[in-house]
Enzyme design. Structure first.
Site, PDB file in Angstrom:
ATOM      1  CB  SER A 261       0.990  -0.925  17.215  1.00 13.13           C
ATOM      2  OG  SER A 261       1.515  -0.194  16.164  1.00 13.13           O
TER       3      SER A 261
ATOM      4  CG  PHE B 200      -8.152  -7.744   9.434  1.00 13.25           C
ATOM      5  CD1 PHE B 200      -7.974  -8.701   8.452  1.00 13.25           C
ATOM      6  CD2 PHE B 200      -9.260  -7.837  10.251  1.00 13.25           C
ATOM      7  CE1 PHE B 200      -8.890  -9.729   8.287  1.00 13.25           C
ATOM      8  CE2 PHE B 200     -10.176  -8.864  10.099  1.00 13.25           C
ATOM      9  CZ  PHE B 200      -9.979  -9.820   9.116  1.00 13.25           C
TER      10      PHE B 200
ATOM     11  CB  THR C 132      -0.946   0.033   1.209  1.00  9.91           C
ATOM     12  OG1 THR C 132      -0.178  -0.095   2.394  1.00  9.91           O
ATOM     13  CG2 THR C 132      -1.958  -1.081   1.149  1.00  9.91           C
TER      14      THR C 132
ATOM     15  N   GLY D 189      -0.120  -6.610   8.332  1.00  9.27           N
ATOM     16  CA  GLY D 189      -0.204  -5.335   9.050  1.00  9.27           C
ATOM     17  C   GLY D 189      -0.926  -5.546  10.366  1.00  9.27           C
ATOM     18  N   GLY D 190      -1.523  -4.483  10.849  1.00 10.96           N
ATOM     19  CA  GLY D 190      -2.192  -4.543  12.151  1.00 10.96           C
ATOM     20  C   GLY D 190      -3.694  -4.649  12.015  1.00 10.96           C
ATOM     21  CG  ASP D 191      -5.761  -5.643  15.510  1.00 13.34           C
ATOM     22  OD1 ASP D 191      -5.503  -6.720  14.949  1.00 13.34           O
ATOM     23  OD2 ASP D 191      -5.583  -5.432  16.718  1.00 13.34           O
ATOM     24  N   GLY D 192      -5.960  -2.336  12.392  1.00 16.45           N
ATOM     25  CA  GLY D 192      -6.564  -1.238  11.629  1.00 16.45           C
ATOM     26  C   GLY D 192      -6.496  -1.518  10.140  1.00 16.45           C
TER      27      GLY D 192
HETATM   28  N1  LIG Z   1       1.214   2.867   2.995  1.00  7.92           N
HETATM   29  C1  LIG Z   1       0.542   3.416   3.990  1.00  7.92           C
HETATM   30  N2  LIG Z   1       0.904   4.602   4.476  1.00  7.92           N
HETATM   31  C2  LIG Z   1       0.252   5.161   5.500  1.00  7.92           C
HETATM   32  N3  LIG Z   1      -0.805   4.602   6.118  1.00  7.92           N
HETATM   33  C3  LIG Z   1      -1.206   3.419   5.665  1.00  7.92           C
HETATM   34  C4  LIG Z   1      -0.561   2.765   4.593  1.00  7.92           C
HETATM   35  N4  LIG Z   1      -1.175   1.594   4.388  1.00  7.92           N
HETATM   36  C5  LIG Z   1      -2.176   1.518   5.305  1.00  7.92           C
HETATM   37  N5  LIG Z   1      -2.197   2.602   6.070  1.00  7.92           N
HETATM   38  C6  LIG Z   1      -3.103   2.935   7.198  1.00  7.92           C
HETATM   39  O1  LIG Z   1      -2.444   2.722   8.454  1.00  7.92           O
HETATM   40  C7  LIG Z   1      -3.421   2.352   9.401  1.00  7.92           C
HETATM   41  C8  LIG Z   1      -2.815   1.564  10.549  1.00  7.92           C
HETATM   42  O2  LIG Z   1      -2.239   0.412  10.072  1.00  7.92           O
HETATM   43  P1  LIG Z   1      -2.017  -0.895  10.949  1.00  7.92           P
HETATM   44  O3  LIG Z   1      -3.243  -1.299  11.615  1.00  7.92           O
HETATM   45  O4  LIG Z   1      -1.357  -1.897  10.072  1.00  7.92           O
HETATM   46  O5  LIG Z   1      -0.903  -0.436  11.972  1.00  7.92           O
HETATM   47  P2  LIG Z   1      -0.884  -0.199  13.511  1.00  7.92           P
HETATM   48  O6  LIG Z   1      -1.865   0.854  13.843  1.00  7.92           O
HETATM   49  O7  LIG Z   1       0.547   0.037  13.844  1.00  7.92           O
HETATM   50  O8  LIG Z   1      -1.305  -1.609  14.142  1.00  7.92           O
HETATM   51  P3  LIG Z   1      -2.505  -1.995  15.138  1.00  7.92           P
HETATM   52  O9  LIG Z   1      -3.767  -1.682  14.401  1.00  7.92           O
HETATM   53  O10 LIG Z   1      -2.300  -3.471  15.374  1.00  7.92           O
HETATM   54  O11 LIG Z   1      -2.331  -1.184  16.382  1.00  7.92           O
HETATM   55  C9  LIG Z   1      -4.420   1.542   8.614  1.00  7.92           C
HETATM   56  O12 LIG Z   1      -5.691   1.758   9.122  1.00  7.92           O
HETATM   57  C10 LIG Z   1      -4.309   2.051   7.196  1.00  7.92           C
HETATM   58  O13 LIG Z   1      -5.409   2.848   6.838  1.00  7.92           O
END
Ligand SMILES: Nc1ncnc2c1ncn2[C@@H]1O[C@H](COP(=O)(O)OP(=O)(O)OP(=O)(O)O)[C@@H](O)[C@H]1O
Length: 928
Positions: free
Chosen positions: A336, A237, A204, A232-235
């Site tokens: 995360s 997904f 992405t 990736g993470g929950d968000g």
């Molecule tokens: N290439 C990208 N650059 C910036 N943001 C992105 C990209 N790809 C996806 N995202 C956004 O980043 C958000 C957070 O991603 P993700 O859930 O993988 O990470 P996290 O917040 O670190 O993990 P968790 O949800 O487990 O806490 C997603 O909701 C998505 O919309």
């Protein structure tokens, strides 16, 4: 048997360990030696030719037992094998006994130039069985054809293993978690290619990218995949799930709960927000949501349902299948939090998840549908639907996500930082919630004791009885039985008779809907330890406004394995299938699986859709057929329950002094009464006050140790200063004891003991010494109160109105004006700050909670027999507390329970106009 001769029993039926095998060969097994490998109906098995008891494994009189050989499995099930590879040439090591192998003669030829094939499988970690570790077995033979034959045979069987994916669409979020998304995929990609799974990988470029791809990909193209993976993470997904469902999950909405709006002021509702949508998914998507417009049956279904016409039950029988029933969803954890992965595979490990996916393991997950309503026909705010797989949270949960996004560069640590900041701000939000109680649940034969509708019931579950829901869970696999005659087995319809809507309104620090337990590294048992993955219920957690310390206590219970975060009066816990939410006044944002849904959330209905609409599987998600909205039907027909406000009345002022006295909590009553008696005794000239003053000389030289205690009970002779101090105990001491220290008598006693000890230490410094330190102790109480209730409105002599936070400073100024000594006030504030720092600020900043109430204080309180301490490590002495027993009454007029009072329903005494505690109330709408 001559191995070097390559004798092979291919095609023969032979018996290995009593099993009938269709094929067997004599081969070399790496690190073991000569074995007879057998191909059985369910897997491979082998038997070593070497007997480790014979002389061949003895060198210079020392017997060597090959470690690997003795530890290695001798059987492999096909369901555990994910790949088999043929290798030409290479080396096979006969055993890991290098010393011993040197003693072997004539075996050199075993170790080189042998053809071999590798069987790839996994083994469970001994220390953590949920963690799967890659394992492989290398079998060698000099004849390439023999190896080829084995490889073909095994591959042929693996091809027939059901549910294993062949083609996957993979989304990689490169910046996920600590920015490791890409590296995580590179770690697991070879496992997928070894298993001959084709992957189309999309890395992405921005937030919303995966949503857009999922939404715009045609169903034909999606049909060519067996599943979609999120690295990736929950968000992330959540984004993929929403991209898929938003254009395909074509079901009519539940009806607009118009009665609900009427209750709040209908069309002219000032609470309607009209924000500019900031949904990341729709940056580039100007399309109208097809859920609302493109499908004629959707349109009619929606408007039809909006009328709350009972006939919509006909629509509810319509099935709304998703176009690709076999598409599954998987997650390779790189985020995360990764709560979904932890709750499903049990291990936050990319390799374990990859193996689950490759081996075709699956598990159904419930998915919640969150509907934001168009509040009036003229409102610009459009109805909209989102889906959440793990959690929907508001208030604290929403604010933390909003705040943490500012610090994404910090990686997962951002949650700790943002969490501390939001905690300190201590914002609460007014809201009204309605939630569905399903009466029939109580009688359901599938009831396992974990289905709870009342807080009291939920807390009866012992920690040891907690069920961790995983694959093949009995509760999730059992279909619920509902009594409605309209129900079909697959679509349990809930009639109005079976369901009740309850309502809760007030100020909440947070509102959370846990769709699964949400285990993660910060909350090892999750938000709700025994939540199920697909039982069709969600757990609604309402955290009412409460003082900092109590909220911190709740959070520390969450962060503790085996903690009891729901066991608080300010926490409401309801297991339900649907709830409505209406914010009033200032709004927070909703957090759906870690993605925020901006301020526009006006009213949400979360309906858990498992058996009604969507099922999802483990790491792999299988979308099931949607079958109507039985929940909504009960919703529309049962809204009358919303109108029966019967708030519990709080009796704050007692009509007689005796009643007032009896209403006081035990510690404040004891302290206040003792101080009053000490001063009264002085008034009657019964003692010389200098005999009870603090004098270290007398303590150490004349052993007058009572002085260390007695000085804390003398507030001075009768005077305005004495009166003010006594009122402070009666007011702020009582508020503390009934608020943050409610049901924590031992903790409150310990606070006072700690304060007294700190003051005694300070008094050892000559210029800080004062003969009587009761005033300082009272000031400490006031200081702690001011930190716990910083926003409470206080009025000083009807002249100045201040926030609670400034109270000690205002009193300090008054003492200055009255000419009283400031020293005792200041050292009291220092002691108070020390206590607040060690119990609240330091643990919040990640430090250890060092000021745990000692066991002897618990014992003291248990012996005293007054007050209540939840989670007390000591049993109450049944013969204790004779002096005060039975003389304490709760404010609602009920006699205070002195035995098993942990389950006592207690009024929130802080509703007394301090503006701090929960001002709402929860009551059965039916008026029961
Ligand atoms: N290439 C990208 N650059 C910036 N943001 C992105 C990209 N790809 C996806 N995202 C956004 O980043 C958000 C957070 O991603 P993700 O859930 O993988 O990470 P996290 O917040 O670190 O993990 P968790 O949800 O487990 O806490 C997603 O909701 C998505 O919309």
């Amino acid at each position: 048997m001559e191995i070097n001769g390559g004798r092979c029993n291919s095609g023969d039926k032979s018996q290995v360990e009593g099993e009938i095998s269709v094929l067997s060969s004599d081969l070399f097994l790496d690190h073991v030696g000569e074995v007879t490998l057998a191909f059985n109906s369910d897997g491979l098995s082998w038997k070593s030719h070497d007997s480790f008891d014979n002389d061949g494994s003895t060198c210079l009189g020392i017997k060597f037992l090959p470690k690997m050989a003795t530890k290695m499995a001798t059987k492999l099930r096909f369901s555990d094998i994910y790949a088999v590879e043929l290798m030409n040439g290479g080396t096979i090591q006969e055993s890991d006994l290098t010393t011993a192998s040197e003693c072997f003669s004539g075996n050199d030829s075993h170790n080189s130039g042998m053809n071999h094939f590798i069987v790839h499988t996994f083994q469970k970690s001994k220390s953590q069985p949920c963690l799967w570790i890659l394992a492989s077995y290398t079998f060698g033979h000099q004849d390439l054809q023999t190896c080829q034959m084995w490889v073909n045979k095994i591959n042929g069987t693996l091809d027939k293993e059901v549910g294993r994916p062949k083609n996957l669409l993979v989304f990689v979020h490169p910046l996920s978690g600590k920015g490791n998304g890409l590296r995580t995929w590179e770690t697991v990609a070879p496992i997928f290619s070894r298993a001959k799974i084709n992957t189309k990988v999309i890395v992405t470029q921005r937030a919303g990218h995966a949503f857009d791809v999922m939404r715009s990909t045609t169903n034909e193209e999606l049909n060519s995949y067996d599943g979609v993976l999120a690295v990736g993470g929950d968000g992330f997904f959540n984004e993929i799930l929403n991209g898929y469902l938003s254009s395909r999950h074509k079901v009519p909405f539940p009806p607009v709960p118009s009665d609900f709006f009427d209750a709040l002021g209908n069309d002219s509702n000032p609470l309607v927000n009209d924000p500019t949508e900031a949904d990341s998914e729709n940056h580039n998507n100007k399309e109208t949501d097809p859920l609302f417009s493109s499908s004629s049956h959707i349109e009619s279904g929606f408007s039809h349902l909006r009328t709350n016409d009972a006939s919509h039950s006909v629509d509810q029988q319509i099935e709304y299948p998703l176009p690709n029933q076999r598409l599954r969803f998987g997650i390779i954890p790189a985020g995360s939090t990764d709560a979904i992965v932890i709750c499903t595979t049990g291990a936050r490990d990319p390799i374990t998840s990859a193996l689950h996916i490759i081996l075709g393991k699956r598990l159904c997950l419930d998915v919640a549908q969150v509907v934001r309503w168009k509040t009036t026909s003229t409102s610009k705010i459009e109805p909209r639907v989102r889906y959440a797989a793990s959690f929907a949270g508001y208030g604290f949960y929403g604010d933390v996500i909003t705040e943490s996004e500012k610090y994404r560069w910090m990686g997962p640590k951002r949650y700790d930082y943002a969490g501390t900041k939001v905690f300190l701000k201590h914002r609460s939000y007014e809201a009204e919630l309605g939630f569905l109680e399903v009466e029939s649940e109580k009688d359901s034969p599938i009831s396992d004791g974990s289905r709870m509708f009342t807080k009291a019931r939920s807390f009866k579950r012992k920690k040891s009885e907690r069920i961790i829901c995983r694959a093949n869970c009995n509760v999730c696999n059992t279909k619920p039985v509902y009594s409605s005659t309209k129900s079909t087995p697959a679509t349990p319809h809930l009639s109005a008779q079976e369901t009740k809507w309850l309502k809760s309104r007030g100020r909440f620090l947070s509102v959370g809907a846990a769709i699964m337990s949400n285990r993660n590294e910060r909350a090892p048992d999750g938000l709700v330890a025994d939540a199920h993955l697909s039982d069709g219920f969600l757990h609604l957690l309402l955290i009412k406004d409460c003082p900092h310390a109590l909220y911190l206590w709740h959070l520390t219970q969450l962060a503790k394995k085996g903690g009891n975060p729901l066991n608080f009066d300010f926490v409401e816990h309801h297991k339900t299938q649907a709830f409505t939410f209406t914010s009033i006044g200032n709004e927070s944002v909703w957090n759906l699986d870690g993605k925020t849904w901006t301020i526009s959330a006006f009213l949400l209905l979360v309906a858990k859709l498992k058996r009604h609409a969507i099922g999802a599987s483990i790491v792999t998600i299988q979308v099931k057929q949607c079958k109507g909205h039985s929940i909504c039907k009960s919703y529309s027909s049962d809204l009358s329950f919303f109108h029966n406000p019967r708030p519990r009345q709080l009796v704050l002022a007692m009509s007689t002094p005796a009643q007032y006295y009896r209403s006081l909590p035990p510690v404040s009553k004891f302290y206040g009464v003792t101080c009053l008696m000490t001063t009264s005794a002085l008034y009657f000239g019964l003692y010389n006050p200098w005999n009870i003053a603090l004098s270290y000389q007398d303590v150490f030289k004349r052993f007058q140790v009572w002085r260390l205690i007695s000085n804390f009970f003398f507030l001075g002779p009768f005077s305005p200063i004495f009166a003010i101090r006594l009122i402070m105990i009666a007011r702020y001491g009582v508020l503390l004891e009934r608020g943050p220290f409610d049901k924590r008598t031992a903790d409150y006693v310990w606070m006072l003991i700690f304060g007294a000890l700190s003051l005694l230490v300070m008094a050892a410094i000559p210029f800080l010494w004062t003969p009587f330190m009761a005033g300082s102790l009272v000031f400490m109480i006031v200081y702690v109160w001011s930190r716990e209730f910083p926003n409470a409105q206080i009025n000083i002599y009807g002249v100045v109105t201040l926030k609670g936070f400034y109270l000690p400073w205002a009193l300090l100024a008054l003492d200055l004006i009255f000419g009283a000594s400031l020293m005792e006030d200041i050292i009291g504030m220092i002691a108070g700050h020390l206590y607040y720092f060690l119990t609240v600020l330091h643990p919040l900043a990640g430090g250890k909670y060092v000021l745990k109430t000692p066991r002897w204080v618990h014992k003291l309180v248990a012996y005293w027999g007054e007050g209540i301490q939840v989670n007390s490590p000591v049993q109450r002495d049944p013969n204790a507390g004779v002096s005060f027993r039975g003389r304490s009454y709760r404010l609602n007029g009920n006699r205070a329970q002195t035995s098993t009072a942990a389950t006592e329903q207690q009024n929130q005494t802080n509703n007394s106009g301090d503006g701090v505690a929960f001002r709402g109330k929860s009551y059965r709408l039916g008026g029961h």
